[in-house]
Design an enzyme around this catalytic site. Structure first.
Site, PDB file in Angstrom:
ATOM      1  N   ASP A   1      50.674  29.991  32.713  1.00 47.76           N
ATOM      2  CA  ASP A   1      50.453  30.883  34.182  1.00 47.76           C
ATOM      3  C   ASP A   1      48.786  31.038  35.134  1.00 47.76           C
ATOM      4  O   ASP A   1      48.270  30.889  33.396  1.00 47.76           O
ATOM      5  CB  ASP A   1      51.160  32.013  34.295  1.00 47.76           C
ATOM      6  CG  ASP A   1      51.024  32.742  35.502  1.00 47.76           C
ATOM      7  OD1 ASP A   1      52.061  31.761  35.915  1.00 47.76           O
ATOM      8  OD2 ASP A   1      50.773  34.176  36.024  1.00 47.76           O
TER       9      ASP A   1
ATOM     10  N   ASP B   1      47.124  33.344  37.669  1.00 50.53           N
ATOM     11  CA  ASP B   1      46.789  34.483  38.286  1.00 50.53           C
ATOM     12  C   ASP B   1      47.646  35.620  36.864  1.00 50.53           C
ATOM     13  O   ASP B   1      48.582  35.464  36.773  1.00 50.53           O
ATOM     14  CB  ASP B   1      47.750  35.403  39.453  1.00 50.53           C
ATOM     15  CG  ASP B   1      47.167  34.115  40.891  1.00 50.53           C
ATOM     16  OD1 ASP B   1      45.553  34.083  41.007  1.00 50.53           O
ATOM     17  OD2 ASP B   1      48.568  33.287  41.334  1.00 50.53           O
TER      18      ASP B   1
END
Length: 353
Positions: free
Chosen positions: A26, A28
């Site tokens: 991922d 963010d």
């Protein structure tokens, strides 16, 4: 132990970047926050790549194109090609293209990432409900997305046009804290229309399928900061996961996680990819990891440190994670298939978490 009954973080004698062929990372809250690299992320990723691990960046944020994301990562010191970036915009565009004819007009409520992904799948982005769309797609459009865009979506959906959403993350981490995400915007349209969108992003299967199709990963490790997207997505895809505590999830939420939100491994940040993971041992009378032992007493999770005075706080980060792993084992075992509601305040205070 099955995935459905995980009651403890797993151990690994091998460093994770050697045990898995591909990291599905991922962005963010894991690699950056508010556009700035998270501490330790850049050198950790460089070391993992240098050892032969394939890195792929998997994001529910549909605002930017893969080219833009790759350029940003490269600027941060993480050399990245556009093909190494997989977005929920790509996943939702594939979903729409499988249900509608090529050339179909799709009303876009979001950013350029959605428009590029739709064109890649042979679909035509349009801007108004009056342009004859046969579908509506909604993705994160950034903090400047005009309120009138939600009205355009509502007008089209009220006419019976099918509605798709890239993802339904309610929040997104930024440099100044936690901000509303695409899921909050989806709720606005849902309230106005009473409709339900088809959703493509994590933790749902369309995103996992998109990721595997684009990366060809055979033994992937999902690395994320969110229980309800990254970790649940790994659970749904039946692959292992590493939760890092640099984004949305804090220690208290982790202890309360239900089975589908329990990660395989837990670590403070991306340095956890470069090490083995210590095993948690023991049973219901106490779970041990490193110098820490965790147990349930009454309605409380308690934590003790071998050789330490009562109430003595931990100093080193590695020890802190050992204590958290032991607490996870105690909490998850007690909760079984549910969510642990025990008081962990004193135990987490000992760890500075």
């Amino acid at each position: 132990m099955t995935r459905q009954s995980r009651t403890s973080p797993a151990g690994s004698e091998r460093a994770l970047h050697l045990a898995y062929d591909t990291a599905l990372l991922d962005l963010d809250g894991v690699v950056y926050a508010g556009g700035l690299a998270i501490e330790h992320a850049v050198p950790s990723l460089a070391e993992a790549r240098g050892a032969g691990m394939h890195l792929a960046y998997v994001t529910n944020n549909a605002l930017r194109t893969p080219d833009a994301v790759a350029a940003h990562l490269t600027e941060l010191g993480v050399p990245t090609e556009a093909g190494e970036v997989i977005t929920s915009a790509q996943a939702v565009a594939r979903l729409i293209s499988e249900q509608l004819p090529a050339g179909s007009k799709v009303l876009v409520i979001g950013g350029e990432g959605l428009r590029v992904a739709l064109r890649e799948r042979g679909l035509e982005p349009v801007e108004s409900a009056e342009d004859g769309p046969v579908a509506v797609v909604q993705g994160y459009g950034g903090p400047e997305l005009p309120w009138g865009r939600f009205a355009e979506a509502a007008y089209a959906i009220a006419r019976g046009v099918p509605w798709y959403a890239s993802n339904t993350d309610l929040t997104i981490p930024g440099a100044r804290g936690i901000a509303p995400g695409n899921g909050a915007a989806v709720e606005v349209v849902r309230i106005a229309t009473g409709a339900e969108p088809q959703v493509a992003g994590k933790p749902l299967p369309p995103m996992h399928r998109e990721t595997i199709l684009r990366t060809g990963a055979r033994r992937p490790l999902v690395v994320g900061d969110r229980l309800d997207t990254d970790i649940e997505g790994a659970f749904n895809g039946e692959v292992d996961s590493l939760l890092v505590l640099t984004g949305v999830t804090d220690a208290a939420r982790l202890l309360a996680a239900e089975p589908r939100h329990r990660p395989t491994y837990v670590d403070a940040d991306l340095r956890g990819m470069l090490t083995g993971q210590p095993e948690v041992t023991g049973g219901v009378d106490g779970f041990r990891c490193g110098s820490w032992t965790a147990a349930v007493r009454g309605d409380e999770l308690v934590l003790e440190r071998a050789g330490g005075a009562p109430g003595d706080p931990v100093a080193a980060g590695g020890e802190r994670m050992d204590g958290l792993r032991a607490l996870c084992a105690a909490a998850w075992t007690h909760a079984g298939e549910g969510s642990c509601g025990l008081d962990a305040g004193k135990a987490l205070a000992l760890l500075g978490l």
